[in-house]
Enzyme design. Sequence first.
Site, PDB file in Angstrom:
ATOM      1  N   HIS A 157      23.703  96.043  14.221  1.00 37.67           N
ATOM      2  CA  HIS A 157      24.810  94.992  14.340  1.00 37.67           C
ATOM      3  C   HIS A 157      25.496  95.088  15.819  1.00 37.67           C
ATOM      4  O   HIS A 157      26.710  95.128  15.814  1.00 37.67           O
ATOM      5  CB  HIS A 157      25.803  95.262  13.262  1.00 37.67           C
ATOM      6  CG  HIS A 157      26.606  93.996  13.020  1.00 37.67           C
ATOM      7  ND1 HIS A 157      27.217  93.794  11.677  1.00 37.67           N
ATOM      8  CD2 HIS A 157      27.066  92.846  13.458  1.00 37.67           C
ATOM      9  CE1 HIS A 157      27.730  92.729  11.652  1.00 37.67           C
ATOM     10  NE2 HIS A 157      27.836  91.976  12.885  1.00 37.67           N
ATOM     11  N   GLU A 173      26.245  97.933   5.152  1.00 39.43           N
ATOM     12  CA  GLU A 173      26.210  98.328   6.601  1.00 39.43           C
ATOM     13  C   GLU A 173      27.088  99.645   6.700  1.00 39.43           C
ATOM     14  O   GLU A 173      28.209  99.950   6.175  1.00 39.43           O
ATOM     15  CB  GLU A 173      26.533  97.555   7.794  1.00 39.43           C
ATOM     16  CG  GLU A 173      25.771  96.189   7.640  1.00 39.43           C
ATOM     17  CD  GLU A 173      26.373  95.047   8.810  1.00 39.43           C
ATOM     18  OE1 GLU A 173      27.224  95.519   9.386  1.00 39.43           O
ATOM     19  OE2 GLU A 173      25.598  94.309   8.881  1.00 39.43           O
ATOM     20  N   ARG A 187      24.560  87.276   9.481  1.00 42.97           N
ATOM     21  CA  ARG A 187      25.337  88.127   8.540  1.00 42.97           C
ATOM     22  C   ARG A 187      24.473  88.628   7.652  1.00 42.97           C
ATOM     23  O   ARG A 187      23.485  87.990   7.172  1.00 42.97           O
ATOM     24  CB  ARG A 187      26.504  87.178   7.846  1.00 42.97           C
ATOM     25  CG  ARG A 187      27.800  86.872   8.504  1.00 42.97           C
ATOM     26  CD  ARG A 187      28.497  88.384   9.038  1.00 42.97           C
ATOM     27  NE  ARG A 187      29.714  87.901   9.757  1.00 42.97           N
ATOM     28  CZ  ARG A 187      29.740  87.916  11.162  1.00 42.97           C
ATOM     29  NH1 ARG A 187      28.746  87.948  11.817  1.00 42.97           N
ATOM     30  NH2 ARG A 187      31.195  87.539  11.516  1.00 42.97           N
TER      31      ARG A 187
END
Length: 527
Positions: free
Chosen positions: A278, A259, A230
């Site tokens: 991601h 993000e 994360r």
Amino acid sequence: MKVLVAEPISEEAIDYMRKNGLEVEVKTGMSREELIREVPKYEAIVVRSQTKVDAEVIQAAKNLKIIGRAGVGVDNIDINAATQRGIVVVNAPGGNTISTAEHAIALMLAAARKIPQADRSVKEGKWERKKFMGIELRGKTAGVIGLGRVGFEVAKRCKALEMNVLAYDPFVSKERAEQIGVKLVDFDTLLASSDVITVHVPRTKETIGLIGKGQFEKMKDGVIVVNAARGGIVDEAALYEAIKAGKVAAAALDVYEKEPPSPDNPLLKLDNVVTTPHIAASTREAQLNVGMIIAEDIVNMAKGLPVRNAVNLPSIEPSDFEFMMPFLTLAEKMGKIASVRLGGAIRKVKVTCSGKLATKNTEFVTRALLKGLFEPILSNEINLVSAKPVAVERGITIEESKVESVEHYESLLEVWVESNGKEMYLAGTCFGNEYRILKIDVYNVNFVPKGHYIISLHEDKPGVIGRVGTLFGRNNINIAGMIVGRSGDKPGGIQLMLLLVDDPPTPEVLEEMTKLDGIIDATYVEL
């Protein structure tokens, strides 16, 4: 049952629901306004990470019975609002474990062998063999931070690459690590001894900034850092400085503090930083797995069968629900206190239910206790369904017993938690909907475990409590309540103090409290 699929999932999952008699409509890419307008028509909704199912959406969902999150994290779902409406929330833990582990290994290899940089060079018409000299991973030491599902699989793959593997996870037993030849060490030892450090912990209040400036300073020169967990666990500004200083030879990131990351993010301008958007869980297999896990739970719900991966509600007989729910809350609070106070790998848990409570199905009392034990470290990865399998995975011994009669109370819940040679005992009961902890170890306390609590042991002598009050007053922390328990009737021993405060103390204040004369220890827990 009518199901709304609001984000893409596998066709196999959609077909499975349809073959089981569910009416499935796929409407992806809806705006928030469209979702609020459409959701009242459905009894089930499937989302991934983008669709926000907040209180407003849930309020609009007049017929909703179940929310399926095709993935692990449920940050985009208002669990409390769903629970208040009696809506079950399910997720798909473990469905993307292998994909994430493999991606972490891919990032590790890409950073060690400079594969993306070499690929770019060749495509630019260059042939720079000397420039892209890499390192072998065989014989190097991998430091795995977090030995949960993903970390465990990463460690296994590092062993297959003939690496030495160290792991830091204070909540995993030595025996669990030894199953795959991994050595458990403390955090500082891992930082100082590892050639490659890979992060596999959830993002919680405790893990944000886990690897910052101070931690980089303790690492080997030339270390490789990988984060496929994360964003925010690795401090990006500190990582940038460590790379520029030569402390970190390379980094590989799949997740970011923001993000998508800003184009101005300085890490994106460094040639020795490998980046992916991601995608650790973005494989056909992972998407099939998480889709099918959710589809199976929705079908079970439609057929009136138990769901496997409920995040919020246990399966309790309707007639027992009102009686049992306060005990589940009590057990979870006890678990949180034990986890924070013991602060190490849990070895053994014993649960005894007495009185009226013993006449009920108390399976979920134990599960609630385990959920509380794991929640400070596993965040939203743990729920009432997964708590017991996770305990078994971690080698925790669980003992459960029932006693028909009990003195003084209609029901009594007692728990013993053992960790690294230390044991903690808690006892509590419920009066209607009110849950109370009556005893911690040998100390009689009798309090409602709700709010910000500081739990402390101190010497039973004049002035100790006053010094604590002075410290808190100086730091503008209001004490809303205080309970002090003695181990006996005579003064001069050790006391347990429970302080209910309006706001959580800073780590600095808590540390200063432990240094006060007469204070033995102090821990903060949010209940």
